[in-house]
Design an enzyme around this catalytic site. Sequence first.
Site, PDB file in Angstrom:
ATOM      1  N   LYS A   1       0.835  -1.210   0.000  1.00 24.84           N
ATOM      2  CA  LYS A   1       0.000   0.000   0.000  1.00 24.84           C
ATOM      3  C   LYS A   1       0.870   1.261   0.000  1.00 24.84           C
ATOM      4  CE  LYS A   1      -2.349  -1.412   3.631  1.00 24.84           C
ATOM      5  NZ  LYS A   1      -1.856  -2.798   3.742  1.00 24.84           N
TER       6      LYS A   1
ATOM      7  N   ARG B   1      10.212  -0.121   8.950  1.00 30.77           N
ATOM      8  CA  ARG B   1      10.568  -0.512  10.310  1.00 30.77           C
ATOM      9  C   ARG B   1      12.081  -0.482  10.433  1.00 30.77           C
ATOM     10  NH1 ARG B   1       6.415   0.704  11.580  1.00 30.77           N
ATOM     11  NH2 ARG B   1       4.769  -0.420  12.675  1.00 30.77           N
TER      12      ARG B   1
ATOM     13  N   GLU C   1      13.140   2.192  19.652  1.00 33.99           N
ATOM     14  CA  GLU C   1      12.523   3.518  19.598  1.00 33.99           C
ATOM     15  C   GLU C   1      12.171   3.971  21.003  1.00 33.99           C
ATOM     16  OE1 GLU C   1       9.367   3.524  16.683  1.00 33.99           O
ATOM     17  OE2 GLU C   1      10.776   3.193  15.063  1.00 33.99           O
TER      18      GLU C   1
ATOM     19  N   HIS D   1       9.402   8.506  14.178  1.00 34.60           N
ATOM     20  CA  HIS D   1       8.302   7.632  13.760  1.00 34.60           C
ATOM     21  C   HIS D   1       7.028   8.451  13.508  1.00 34.60           C
ATOM     22  CE1 HIS D   1       6.850   3.198  14.039  1.00 34.60           C
ATOM     23  NE2 HIS D   1       6.103   3.875  13.192  1.00 34.60           N
TER      24      HIS D   1
ATOM     25  N   ALA E   1       2.845   8.049  10.247  1.00 36.64           N
ATOM     26  CA  ALA E   1       1.377   8.000  10.292  1.00 36.64           C
ATOM     27  C   ALA E   1       0.796   9.237  10.952  1.00 36.64           C
ATOM     28  CB  ALA E   1       0.950   6.761  11.067  1.00 36.64           C
TER      29      ALA E   1
HETATM   30  N1  LIG Z   1       6.577   5.058   9.576  1.00 36.09           N
HETATM   31  C1  LIG Z   1       5.302   4.896   9.788  1.00 36.09           C
HETATM   32  O1  LIG Z   1       4.708   5.578  10.581  1.00 36.09           O
HETATM   33  C2  LIG Z   1       4.562   3.876   9.003  1.00 36.09           C
HETATM   34  C3  LIG Z   1       3.255   4.105   8.590  1.00 36.09           C
HETATM   35  C4  LIG Z   1       2.595   3.125   7.862  1.00 36.09           C
HETATM   36  C5  LIG Z   1       3.229   1.945   7.576  1.00 36.09           C
HETATM   37  N2  LIG Z   1       4.481   1.740   8.038  1.00 36.09           N
HETATM   38  C6  LIG Z   1       5.186   0.508   7.745  1.00 36.09           C
HETATM   39  O2  LIG Z   1       5.399   0.449   6.358  1.00 36.09           O
HETATM   40  C7  LIG Z   1       5.447  -0.915   5.944  1.00 36.09           C
HETATM   41  C8  LIG Z   1       4.541  -1.127   4.754  1.00 36.09           C
HETATM   42  O3  LIG Z   1       3.205  -0.834   5.104  1.00 36.09           O
HETATM   43  P1  LIG Z   1       2.048  -1.143   4.053  1.00 36.09           P
HETATM   44  O4  LIG Z   1       0.799  -0.619   4.640  1.00 36.09           O
HETATM   45  O5  LIG Z   1       2.458  -0.695   2.716  1.00 36.09           O
HETATM   46  O6  LIG Z   1       2.033  -2.721   4.115  1.00 36.09           O
HETATM   47  P2  LIG Z   1       1.598  -3.702   2.956  1.00 36.09           P
HETATM   48  O7  LIG Z   1       1.388  -5.000   3.601  1.00 36.09           O
HETATM   49  O8  LIG Z   1       0.500  -3.111   2.155  1.00 36.09           O
HETATM   50  O9  LIG Z   1       2.888  -3.787   2.031  1.00 36.09           O
HETATM   51  C9  LIG Z   1       4.042  -4.486   2.381  1.00 36.09           C
HETATM   52  C10 LIG Z   1       4.595  -5.103   1.127  1.00 36.09           C
HETATM   53  O10 LIG Z   1       5.856  -5.659   1.431  1.00 36.09           O
HETATM   54  C11 LIG Z   1       5.977  -6.824   0.647  1.00 36.09           C
HETATM   55  N3  LIG Z   1       7.011  -7.681   1.155  1.00 36.09           N
HETATM   56  C12 LIG Z   1       6.924  -8.653   2.091  1.00 36.09           C
HETATM   57  N4  LIG Z   1       8.117  -9.244   2.230  1.00 36.09           N
HETATM   58  C13 LIG Z   1       8.958  -8.653   1.366  1.00 36.09           C
HETATM   59  C14 LIG Z   1      10.330  -8.838   1.044  1.00 36.09           C
HETATM   60  N5  LIG Z   1      11.074  -9.765   1.646  1.00 36.09           N
HETATM   61  N6  LIG Z   1      10.872  -8.042   0.104  1.00 36.09           N
HETATM   62  C15 LIG Z   1      10.140  -7.103  -0.512  1.00 36.09           C
HETATM   63  N7  LIG Z   1       8.834  -6.886  -0.259  1.00 36.09           N
HETATM   64  C16 LIG Z   1       8.263  -7.653   0.675  1.00 36.09           C
HETATM   65  C17 LIG Z   1       4.610  -7.427   0.682  1.00 36.09           C
HETATM   66  O11 LIG Z   1       4.417  -8.310  -0.392  1.00 36.09           O
HETATM   67  C18 LIG Z   1       3.730  -6.221   0.574  1.00 36.09           C
HETATM   68  O12 LIG Z   1       3.370  -5.956  -0.766  1.00 36.09           O
HETATM   69  C19 LIG Z   1       5.095  -1.720   7.173  1.00 36.09           C
HETATM   70  O13 LIG Z   1       6.280  -2.130   7.800  1.00 36.09           O
HETATM   71  C20 LIG Z   1       4.401  -0.735   8.062  1.00 36.09           C
HETATM   72  O14 LIG Z   1       4.493  -1.073   9.389  1.00 36.09           O
HETATM   73  C21 LIG Z   1       5.160   2.672   8.730  1.00 36.09           C
HETATM   74  O1  LIG Z   2       2.750   0.662  11.184  1.00 30.36           O
HETATM   75  C1  LIG Z   2       2.225   1.753  11.279  1.00 30.36           C
HETATM   76  O2  LIG Z   2       1.008   1.937  11.115  1.00 30.36           O
HETATM   77  C2  LIG Z   2       3.063   2.915  11.544  1.00 30.36           C
HETATM   78  O3  LIG Z   2       4.342   2.547  11.889  1.00 30.36           O
HETATM   79  C3  LIG Z   2       2.474   3.884  12.497  1.00 30.36           C
HETATM   80  O4  LIG Z   2       2.778   3.584  13.801  1.00 30.36           O
HETATM   81  P1  LIG Z   2       2.186   4.508  14.942  1.00 30.36           P
HETATM   82  O5  LIG Z   2       0.725   4.208  15.021  1.00 30.36           O
HETATM   83  O6  LIG Z   2       2.885   4.116  16.173  1.00 30.36           O
HETATM   84  O7  LIG Z   2       2.407   5.919  14.532  1.00 30.36           O
END
Ligand SMILES: NC(=O)c1ccc[n+]([C@@H]2O[C@H](COP(=O)([O-])OP(=O)(O)OC[C@H]3O[C@@H](n4cnc5c(N)ncnc54)[C@H](O)[C@@H]3O)[C@@H](O)[C@H]2O)c1
Ligand SMILES: O=C(O)[C@H](O)COP(=O)(O)O
Length: 598
Positions: A205, A286, A315, A334, A337
């Site tokens: 996503k 992450r 963290e 972090h 979001a």
């Molecule tokens: N920094 C933040 O605040 C924040 C916010 C939202 C999401 N995130 C993180 O971002 C990441 C992605 O979120 P998302 O909502 O897009 O998740 P998602 O599940 O939609 O997408 C993750 C993708 O990674 C792929 N994947 C799995 N293993 C893999 C590998 N070995 N190599 C390459 N791709 C691989 C999956 O097939 C999937 O398409 C998650 O770790 C989530 O926790 C962080």
């Molecule tokens: O995986 C997530 O949704 C993001 O890392 C956001 O994390 P947070 O809710 O602690 O901001």
Amino acid sequence: MAASASWTSLKPSTSSGQVSWLRHRPLSAAFGVTNLSLGRHRDQPRRFIVLSMDAKPTILVAEKLGEAGVNLLKEFANVDCSYNLSAEELCTKISLCDALIVRSGTKVSREVFESSAGRLKVVGRAGVGIDNVDLAAATEHGCLVVNAPTANTVAAAEHGIALLTAMARNVAQADASVKAGKWQRNKYVGVSLVGKTLAVMGFGKVGSEVARRAKGLGMHVIAHDPYAAADRARAIGVELVSFDEAIASADFISLHMPLTAATSKILNDDTFAKMKKGVRIVNVARGGVIDEEALVRAIDAGIVAQAALDVFTEEPPAKDSKLVQNENVIATPHLGASTMEAQEGVAIEIAEAVVGALKGELAATAVNAPMVPAQVLTELKPYVALAEKLGRLAVQLVAGISGVKTVKVTYASARAPDDLDTRLLRAMITKGLIEPISSAFVNLVNADFTAKQRGLRITEERVTLDGSPESPLELIQVQIANVESKFASAISDSGEIKVEGRVKDGIPHLTKVGSFEVDVSLEGSIILCRQVDQPGMIGKVGRILGEENINVSFMSVGRIAPRKQAVMAIGVDEEPSKQSLMRIGEIPAVEEFVYLKL
Ligand SMILES: NC(=O)c1ccc[n+]([C@@H]2O[C@H](COP(=O)([O-])OP(=O)(O)OC[C@H]3O[C@@H](n4cnc5c(N)ncnc54)[C@H](O)[C@@H]3O)[C@@H](O)[C@H]2O)c1
Ligand SMILES: O=C(O)[C@H](O)COP(=O)(O)O
């Protein structure tokens, strides 16, 4: 699995052969909740986890959640917003809570589930990443984990782009310099993005939204994701490539995969060594996907020119972290979001998911259970009820001393095999098989685990029928092998206990017991009688029940041939007394009978 402890099995002597009945222990004990509500109008939604409506559940919100979400929770539950709990405080509080809502800052460890002593039914992760929740422990404890997977996607993608552009133009360092009274125009010359190659690692996503935005900035975008569909990538002009090709050809690498055993420290000394000299790295996924010490080494070696990090292995990171303090690294706490919009959205998304799960609705965002899209669920609803009741009937037909080990489920459908997801049905059959004979609480989350733990092997078979695939299923058949039955007629020609059911006008029906065709709606309870087919039998049984004011909802007789053996199935709304059941057994033509509680 011994099918004995919780039943009372009585065997009065009669002149007409074996007579037995089973009394089922209260269902509320199996659910481990008070005031379990079993009464249900046929139009009411099927509940999976049932909590009494008069016992308000308690939801612990352990991290700051948007107000709209908290208000939604308060309409349904007692809400305890307690932030910054220590691990010990969380373990103490959790035994009083039915649900827990966290963000990424709370470790929901095995100890948390153990401390809840079975009360915790739902963990809601107000966000995407569930690496802070021990999923195996949750599943073993029958606790559903739901997340809010979509509401912060755009926020995270925008933050990724913010870090990408800020890093390329030294925004953070230059800002600090100006605030320190300096004017260093030559020091902070950046690099351009247009025409550069960006490798998006994880095309889910967030990754795909980053890719879309980076295309808008004129970048050449490639992606690596072993599970992503190439046509989805192609549709936005992105080529999916191998891991090695992605890291070797990228000017910028943006990480968007989850933290799993496979992705832990996926960027390490070896992989940094394969990168283009001067590569720039963004991480809003992450911290654990990067070996942080290796990253410091790669920066020092000039392989990595810059890194922009929103997430860290620990963290917050240590104040003296060499990584954070490196002048080529920019860091945010972090914040991916953390937009007003995303947090409101996440709060509402998780509040709805948690409340829905507590009400027993199947969660569309379940992490440790199959997600069942609402449309599929609506269609499957009567079959879900049928599945549980067939399991419940089949196990009650087992003689007390037999152990249920092997169960075969057959689904007959005109649908193509991949057009019918049977996981939900299998889980409900498992629930029906296990709950009447144990204190286990079985739900969609822990059904397979519980079956395995009890040495119960459930095999599934699909029979593809001709005809119109309008309804998802024609029939479900449950067979228990290698057991004796309390009701000998339930044993099929091939030697297993066999019950079969269909859905008629939206209502589950029992349509076959052993080799006998019957037709009785699966509501209330059922008396099965094998008798010599002769006039007046329905009247005799009906009169005994009528004298006790037991309402008969359905009666049907399936026979081999006129005046030969027949099985009469009688649906009753109330539980007959032992005396009435004995009187039925004493009717001379009755050869055996069993009372089964649904
Ligand atoms: N920094 C933040 O605040 C924040 C916010 C939202 C999401 N995130 C993180 O971002 C990441 C992605 O979120 P998302 O909502 O897009 O998740 P998602 O599940 O939609 O997408 C993750 C993708 O990674 C792929 N994947 C799995 N293993 C893999 C590998 N070995 N190599 C390459 N791709 C691989 C999956 O097939 C999937 O398409 C998650 O770790 C989530 O926790 C962080
Ligand atoms: O995986 C997530 O949704 C993001 O890392 C956001 O994390 P947070 O809710 O602690 O901001």
